[in-house]
Design a protein around this motif. Structure first.
Motif, PDB file in Angstrom:
ATOM      1  N   UNK A  68      26.314  62.845  -7.236  1.00 16.03           N
ATOM      2  CA  UNK A  68      27.362  62.543  -8.211  1.00 16.03           C
ATOM      3  C   UNK A  68      28.343  61.508  -7.662  1.00 16.03           C
ATOM      4  N   UNK A  69      28.606  60.479  -8.443  1.00 11.48           N
ATOM      5  CA  UNK A  69      29.726  59.570  -8.174  1.00 11.48           C
ATOM      6  C   UNK A  69      30.779  59.850  -9.231  1.00 11.48           C
ATOM      7  N   UNK A  70      32.056  59.653  -8.870  1.00 11.60           N
ATOM      8  CA  UNK A  70      33.102  60.099  -9.797  1.00 11.60           C
ATOM      9  C   UNK A  70      34.389  59.314  -9.612  1.00 11.60           C
ATOM     10  N   UNK A 109      40.908  63.804  -1.928  1.00 17.11           N
ATOM     11  CA  UNK A 109      40.875  65.081  -1.221  1.00 17.11           C
ATOM     12  C   UNK A 109      39.638  65.894  -1.621  1.00 17.11           C
ATOM     13  N   UNK A 110      39.055  65.556  -2.790  1.00 17.46           N
ATOM     14  CA  UNK A 110      37.834  66.198  -3.254  1.00 17.46           C
ATOM     15  C   UNK A 110      36.621  65.302  -3.023  1.00 17.46           C
ATOM     16  N   UNK A 111      36.819  64.217  -2.283  1.00 15.95           N
ATOM     17  CA  UNK A 111      35.734  63.316  -1.889  1.00 15.95           C
ATOM     18  C   UNK A 111      35.219  62.451  -3.039  1.00 15.95           C
ATOM     19  N   UNK A 112      36.116  62.081  -3.972  1.00 14.41           N
ATOM     20  CA  UNK A 112      35.751  61.056  -4.951  1.00 14.41           C
ATOM     21  C   UNK A 112      36.969  60.200  -5.266  1.00 14.41           C
ATOM     22  N   UNK A 113      36.777  59.163  -6.064  1.00 14.81           N
ATOM     23  CA  UNK A 113      37.800  58.150  -6.269  1.00 14.81           C
ATOM     24  C   UNK A 113      38.823  58.544  -7.323  1.00 14.81           C
ATOM     25  N   UNK A 114      40.067  58.190  -7.056  1.00 12.04           N
ATOM     26  CA  UNK A 114      41.111  58.302  -8.086  1.00 12.04           C
ATOM     27  C   UNK A 114      41.048  57.074  -8.995  1.00 12.04           C
ATOM     28  N   UNK A 133      33.273  49.987 -10.988  1.00 12.94           N
ATOM     29  CA  UNK A 133      32.332  51.086 -11.162  1.00 12.94           C
ATOM     30  C   UNK A 133      30.908  50.655 -10.803  1.00 12.94           C
ATOM     31  N   UNK A 134      30.577  49.401 -11.104  1.00  6.89           N
ATOM     32  CA  UNK A 134      29.247  48.897 -10.738  1.00  6.89           C
ATOM     33  C   UNK A 134      29.105  48.878  -9.223  1.00  6.89           C
ATOM     34  N   UNK A 135      30.170  48.525  -8.520  1.00  5.99           N
ATOM     35  CA  UNK A 135      30.143  48.522  -7.064  1.00  5.99           C
ATOM     36  C   UNK A 135      29.886  49.924  -6.529  1.00  5.99           C
ATOM     37  N   UNK A 136      30.505  50.930  -7.151  1.00  5.17           N
ATOM     38  CA  UNK A 136      30.281  52.320  -6.751  1.00  5.17           C
ATOM     39  C   UNK A 136      28.821  52.697  -6.982  1.00  5.17           C
ATOM     40  N   UNK A 137      28.287  52.314  -8.146  1.00  2.00           N
ATOM     41  CA  UNK A 137      26.900  52.646  -8.460  1.00  2.00           C
ATOM     42  C   UNK A 137      25.943  52.036  -7.441  1.00  2.00           C
ATOM     43  N   UNK A 138      26.166  50.776  -7.084  1.00  2.00           N
ATOM     44  CA  UNK A 138      25.282  50.100  -6.137  1.00  2.00           C
ATOM     45  C   UNK A 138      25.405  50.690  -4.732  1.00  2.00           C
ATOM     46  N   UNK A 139      26.613  51.068  -4.355  1.00  2.00           N
ATOM     47  CA  UNK A 139      26.854  51.585  -3.010  1.00  2.00           C
ATOM     48  C   UNK A 139      26.384  53.027  -2.859  1.00  2.00           C
ATOM     49  N   UNK A 140      26.706  53.884  -3.835  1.00  2.00           N
ATOM     50  CA  UNK A 140      26.434  55.312  -3.690  1.00  2.00           C
ATOM     51  C   UNK A 140      25.097  55.748  -4.278  1.00  2.00           C
ATOM     52  N   UNK A 143      27.253  59.676 -13.116  1.00  2.00           N
ATOM     53  CA  UNK A 143      28.626  59.229 -12.866  1.00  2.00           C
ATOM     54  C   UNK A 143      29.550  59.973 -13.820  1.00  2.00           C
ATOM     55  N   UNK A 144      30.652  60.505 -13.285  1.00  2.00           N
ATOM     56  CA  UNK A 144      31.660  61.193 -14.100  1.00  2.00           C
ATOM     57  C   UNK A 144      32.937  60.369 -14.085  1.00  2.00           C
ATOM     58  N   UNK A 145      33.504  60.131 -15.269  1.00  2.00           N
ATOM     59  CA  UNK A 145      34.765  59.398 -15.377  1.00  2.00           C
ATOM     60  C   UNK A 145      35.780  60.250 -16.124  1.00  2.00           C
TER      61      UNK A 145
END
Length: 370
Positions: A193-195, A204-209, A232-239, A244-246
């Motif tokens: 999961x990316x978020x 603190x919960x290990x995802x992005x604000x 968000x595309x950068x997150x998708x490519x990296x992780x 993905x949850x927004x």
């Protein structure tokens, strides 16, 4: 051209060992933290505290309802702690009240995690006080807003990963509870999961604000749309996530003339930047007719270009006496539910809801069900 630089892993990197945290000030908005403490990556919460003026002294950490937590809200610090987590709700107090309250806390040799949003002058006064009292380390919230990226091309990238979005008609509709519920359930099922979340302490919960520049009037709506899409595309490519949850901040529409909730612009910008495959709309507590649900769905369909998959009825409702005040006050109400599209907090206790979401996402050819 939009610039922002990244340090999103800083908190996790610095605080790998199990720190003991005091949450201050603790309010009803802090409840999701202790309800989902198993998701915290930077230690454990050992005490929750609020000033006497908040009227929470001696109450259980869940404050309302029949469910009880292991925490009791205290003004005095009774546990051994390594750090103090200053929440955004410190903004409910004047700067003089804040400084007076912080003077009473055991700040010396403690780590301070400052996750509030105040003006720079007040923020500096708080940081200076913590330094003068001998704080061991002070870390301001580290979020995606600090990522350095140049958005110079007017391209909206498409996504190969299913996107689940959580929006609400208001700012206190348990959106963060929903975001953490989805995260916990999907992680437990083995999904990667990316978020991007609605609170300034999501790291603190290990995802992005949510990036701060989404609320910065320095940038135009157009710049924010491109920047969020690229971010968000950068997150998708990296992780390389499987979902993905927004979380969408504020509300999708103004509440009244006093509480405009950003006019729903943030939700509009996010939905212009990405196209959610599944949308959960959180509502204030109440009983809703099918006509209302249909009208709400039409609103998101034509304004945000996405239809609602599920409605969630929260446990909170604004008190009419606070409609014109600086901060709205909310009361707690028991669960209400009518209709197949309506869910409430009880549905988080079974797997029926999450299975419904997975069933829809699994229809996408790019999505592999684990």
């Amino acid at each position: 051209r939009v610039l922002f630089r990244s340090n999103a892993d800083l908190i996790i990197w610095r605080w790998k060992y199990r720190m003991k945290w005091l949450i201050y000030p603790y309010t009803p908005k802090s409840i999701p933290i202790i309800k989902n403490k198993s998701l915290l990556k930077c230690g454990e919460v050992v005490q929750v505290s609020a000033p006497l003026g908040f009227g929470l002294e001696g109450k259980n950490g869940y404050i309302w309802g029949n469910e009880k937590s292991e925490y009791i809200i205290r003004n005095k610090i009774e546990q051994e702690i390594d750090g103090i987590w200053i929440t955004p709700e410190i903004g409910y107090m004047s700067i003089d009240e804040i400084l007076k309250a912080l003077e009473k806390l055991p700040i010396a040799n403690k780590k301070i995690y400052y996750s509030a949003y105040l003006n720079i002058d007040d923020e500096n006064k708080i940081i200076d006080l913590c330094k003068n009292k001998g704080a061991k380390e002070i870390v301001k919230q580290v979020s995606a807003s600090d990522i350095e990226l140049s958005v110079s091309d007017n391209v909206l990238y498409k996504f190969d990963t299913p996107i689940v979005a959580v929006a609400g008609t208001g700012s206190f509709t348990q959106k963060f509870d929903l975001q953490l519920y989805l995260r916990k359930e999907l992680l437990n099922l083995g999904y990667k999961v990316s978020q991007v979340g609605t609170r300034p302490y999501c790291e603190m919960f290990d995802f992005q604000s949510m990036p701060k520049w989404m609320f910065d009037s320095t940038y135009t709506d157009r710049e924010k749309v491109y920047a969020f899409n690229h971010f968000l595309k950068m997150i998708e490519l990296k992780e390389k996530p499987e979902v993905i949850i927004i979380g969408m901040p504020e509300g999708i529409i103004p509440f009244n003339e006093k509480h405009q909730q950003g006019f729903g612009l943030c939700a509009y910008e996010i939905c212009s930047a990405v196209h959610p495959d599944y949308l959960i709309m959180s509502l204030y507590n109440g009983e809703y007719t099918q006509q209302f649900l249909d009208e709400m769905n039409n609103l998101t369909k034509y304004r945000l270009h996405v239809e609602i998959d599920d409605f969630y009825v929260s446990n909170y409702v604004p008190m009419s006496t606070s409609y014109k005040k600086e901060h709205m006050v909310f009361s707690y109400s028991e669960n209400k539910k009518n209709g197949n599209m309506l869910f409430n907090i009880d549905d988080m206790k079974s797997d029926t809801w999450i299975k419904k979401l997975i069933d829809k996402l699994s229809m996408y050819s790019e999505y592999e069900v684990i």
